[in-house]
Design an enzyme around this catalytic site. Structure first.
Site, short mmCIF file in Angstrom:
data_model
loop_
_atom_site.label_atom_id
_atom_site.label_comp_id
_atom_site.label_asym_id
_atom_site.label_seq_id
_atom_site.Cartn_x
_atom_site.Cartn_y
_atom_site.Cartn_z
N HIS A 482 -73.20 74.31 -23.10
CA HIS A 482 -73.30 74.30 -24.56
C HIS A 482 -72.18 73.46 -25.16
O HIS A 482 -72.39 72.73 -26.14
CB HIS A 482 -73.23 75.73 -25.08
CG HIS A 482 -73.65 75.88 -26.52
ND1 HIS A 482 -72.91 75.38 -27.58
CD2 HIS A 482 -74.73 76.47 -27.09
CE1 HIS A 482 -73.51 75.66 -28.71
NE2 HIS A 482 -74.62 76.33 -28.45
N PRO A 530 -78.25 79.07 -24.59
CA PRO A 530 -77.38 79.70 -23.60
C PRO A 530 -76.09 78.93 -23.43
O PRO A 530 -75.95 77.80 -23.87
CB PRO A 530 -78.23 79.65 -22.33
CG PRO A 530 -79.06 78.41 -22.50
CD PRO A 530 -79.36 78.33 -23.97
N GLU A 531 -75.14 79.54 -22.72
CA GLU A 531 -73.86 78.91 -22.46
C GLU A 531 -74.01 77.68 -21.57
O GLU A 531 -73.26 76.72 -21.70
CB GLU A 531 -72.90 79.92 -21.83
CG GLU A 531 -71.50 79.40 -21.56
CD GLU A 531 -70.70 79.15 -22.83
OE1 GLU A 531 -69.57 78.61 -22.71
OE2 GLU A 531 -71.17 79.49 -23.93
N ALA A 532 -74.96 77.70 -20.67
CA ALA A 532 -75.23 76.56 -19.79
C ALA A 532 -76.71 76.57 -19.44
O ALA A 532 -77.33 77.63 -19.37
CB ALA A 532 -74.38 76.62 -18.53
N ARG A 554 -71.32 79.77 -30.91
CA ARG A 554 -70.75 78.43 -30.78
C ARG A 554 -71.37 77.45 -31.77
O ARG A 554 -72.55 77.58 -32.14
CB ARG A 554 -70.94 77.90 -29.35
CG ARG A 554 -70.07 78.59 -28.31
CD ARG A 554 -69.97 77.73 -27.08
NE ARG A 554 -69.29 78.36 -25.96
CZ ARG A 554 -67.98 78.38 -25.80
NH1 ARG A 554 -67.19 77.82 -26.71
NH2 ARG A 554 -67.45 78.96 -24.74
#
Length: 681
Positions: A482, A530-532, A554
């Site tokens: 992200h 998602p974060e990744a 974020r």
């Protein structure tokens, strides 16, 4: 002996002391007199006592010069400062005043002018005189060049009610709710825990408080939340103390605290923000005391030295490369060159280091100045290093040619054809350049970081999604974090100054990367990213396990939406931004603030009980900008996550420095003199 026995006889001593007792008393009295005499004339700070007993001396010629060395004007000759916001001398001046004892000695010296040049500052402690700090930045002149009035003086908007204005008011209400919740349950703490309704301090700020307050100052101001801004300002004035003793992250303190304070000063001219920023910057300087000048990740406020990062002593590229903008402005506002020298040395070291295949690894040793690990990423650990290069070029009013060279050098060479790149298959394993170190001469000086990123990291998935992979010792991880989604906006922002034949290529590349990041949102059940996310034969732009499925409020994806919307005027980016607002309201809002979620692929996600400071400082500020007309000013960042969206001036207070961004990509749509609020209608 006989007389002592006579009744009624009174000894000569009124206290009835014997001779030995008298001797001891006189001995004690003489010692006390000697001690007082020594304190009066021999101790270094005894000049104040001398003035109580000694007649004042006539002022001798040359005393005015002594006063200036001490950081203050001579009595009777002080002139009112040109700028009320800068009425006090810079912090460096207070810290380097000549002691009273030395002043007394200097008054007696016959050759005063010959003595003064010897008092030269060292590299580590360059004093800031009052005159240099007052004359270096003129806030009133800076303020006159703003396109829009300051808070509280702008006329009420006459814009008719419209869906876009309703969206803007909704985002403003979300900011008010987030701030009110923080103020009620966690005022003074670093961040709010909305589920437990209390505050959270954390361990990365070294004992500093109020991260949310300082991080939110510019957002409150730009949204014209006047009462809330005054609350935040009052807290900074009365309760933001710097006498802390913990270990702090150099990067986090810089982007959240110093960035927030600098931004608030440029918006308001309030001296409290300037002085606090300079004081805090001085507390970070010990982190730079390494053999190479590359700072450590952690600084100990108590001992005044650096600690060890969790990576075994390595410094992180994104952290040491994300100090340049703030520290240059600290020099601009204080007159103390040490801040600028520190970050210029970092850039020189990074520029001269040999790079594997032109790539910048994420870890380097502050002791030896060599790369420590074989990991390259445009996302976490590496992201804002690249961002600060293009932002340094733009924020210097395009005078920082070194930053331009380091950024654009990579954009001018041979570029691979994006359509021919695809995700590796079974027969074509995921490999990038083999692990190993090569000199710059092997590939020529043109192998800059972004050229290397395009050559080795840029891929197009079988489904047609462009992404930037990560490189680990010659092996590509076909995933994108992200944090890497800021790169769409970064490349878009820098496309204007690329060579003419390359501009269209980078405009398209920025749009394709931003589209990929949007897909990571669109393919989740919550419409939050998602974060990744990975690209393989089974999934594209999706997380593969729960440990990467969380979302912590974020801003990087909506930041790219903002830049693309402001630069292209394509309404799709505004629509995508509003989708994020809707998802935040539905899945992240709680009874007492906003919270991140553990799984974006669940329609009933669990909350993580944390309202991040950058949610107020960046995410809400960025989405409200997407709801503005495209003719307003594009936000120039003092980079947080990857480096907080804090506005500041361009080229300090130099007159007639402008930045023109043209829709779409070229006809003056805006002219930015110094800095203008990005959210102005």
């Amino acid at each position: 002996m006989l007389m002592r026995k006579v009744p009624g006889f009174v000894p000569a001593s009124p206290w009835g002391l014997r001779l030995p007792q008298k001797f001891l008393f006189l001995l004690f009295l003489s010692g006390l007199v000697t001690l007082c005499f020594g304190a009066l004339f021999l101790l270094p700070h005894s000049s104040r006592l001398k003035r109580l007993f000694l007649a004042p001396r006539a002022q001798k010629p040359g005393l005015e010069l002594v006063a200036e060395v001490g950081g203050r004007s001579p009595p009777g000759k002080q002139e009112p400062p040109r700028n009320p916001a800068l009425a006090e001398p810079a912090l460096g001046a207070r810290h380097h005043r000549v002691s009273p004892r030395r002043k007394e000695w200097m008054r007696r010296a016959q050759h005063l002018k010959e003595w003064i040049p010897r008092a030269r500052p060292t590299e580590e402690h360059i004093p800031t005189t009052a005159s240099s700090s007052l004359l270096r930045f003129d806030f009133e002149a800076f303020q006159r060049r703003l396109r829009h009035p300051v808070l509280g003086t702008r006329a009420e908007s006459t814009e008719p009610q419209s869906p876009v204005r309703a969206q803007r008011e909704k985002i403003k209400e979300m900011m008010q709710f987030a701030w009110a919740s923080y103020r009620r349950y966690a005022m003074g703490k670093n961040e709010l825990r909305p589920l437990s309704k209390d505050g959270y301090q954390g361990h990365i700020f070294g004992g500093l408080n109020g991260a949310t307050i300082i991080d939110s100052l510019d957002t409150l101001y730009l949204m014209e939340l006047k009462e809330e801004f005054q609350e935040a300002k009052a807290w900074v004035e009365n309760y933001f103390h710097l006498n802390v003793t913990g270990e702090a992250s150099l990067f986090e303190v810089n982007i959240r605290y110093i960035g927030g304070l600098l931004s608030a000063f440029y918006l308001t001219g309030e001296e409290v923000f300037r002085s606090k920023a300079i004081q805090l910057g001085e507390k970070l300087l010990p982190a730079f005391n390494t053999p190479t000048g590359i700072p450590k990740s952690v600084v100990n406020f108590k001992r005044g030295n650096w600690g060890w990062a969790s990576t075994g002593g390595s410094s992180i590229l994104a952290e040491c490369g994300s100090l340049h903008l703030e520290f240059l402005h600290l020099t601009e506002l204080s007159g103390n060159q040490i801040f600028a020298e520190k970050v210029r040395r970092i850039r020189r070291v990074l520029r001269d280091m040999k790079k594997p295949y032109g790539l910048y690894p994420n870890f380097l040793s502050p002791v030896t100045g060599t790369w420590e690990q074989h990991h390259v990423s445009i996302g976490g650990l590496g992201d804002s290093f690249y961002e600060y290069l293009i932002k340094s070029w733009l924020m210097s009013a395009k005078t920082d040619t070194e930053a331009k060279a380091m950024y654009y050098e990579a954009l001018e060479g041979h570029q691979p054809t994006l359509e021919k790149k695809s995700e590796p298959t079974e027969s074509a394993p995921r490999t990038g350049p083999r692990a190993g170190w090569i000199s710059e001469s092997a590939h020529g000086d043109a192998a800059g970081p972004l050229k290397a990123i395009e050559m080795y990291l840029l891929n197009v998935s079988p489904g047609g999604l462009t992404y930037i992979a990560e490189w680990r010792g010659g092996i590509l991880d076909h995933k994108m974090g992200h944090l890497a989604c800021f790169s769409g906006g970064m490349i878009a922002l820098g496309a204007e100054d690329a060579k003419e034949e390359k501009r269209a290529h980078y405009q398209e590349l920025a749009a394709q990367i931003t589209r990929t990041c949007h897909e990571s949102y669109a393919r989740s059940d919550t419409k939050l990213g998602p974060e990744a996310f990975w690209f393989n034969s089974n999934k594209e732009a999706e997380a593969t396990h729960e440990g990467e499925s969380y979302y912590i409020l974020r801003p990087e994806v909506v930041e790219s939406y903002m830049y693309l919307w402001r630069l292209t005027h394509d309404p799709i980016y505004r629509e995508w931004g509003w989708e994020v607002v809707t998802a935040l309201e539905r899945y992240c809002r709680t009874q007492a603030g906003f919270s991140g979620i553990h799984n974006v692929y669940s329609t009933a996600p669990r909350h993580d009980n944390k309202q991040q400071s950058f949610f107020l400082a960046e995410t809400l500020k960025t989405v409200v900008t997407c709801s503005r007309s495209p003719g307003g000013t594009v936000l120039t960042r003092l980079p947080s996550r990857p480096a907080a969206s804090h506005p500041c001036s361009l080229a300090g207070s130099r007159p007639q420095q402008t930045l023109s961004l043209k829709p779409p990509w070229s006809a003056p749509a805006l002219q930015l003199e110094s800095w203008s609020p990005c959210c102005a209608p």
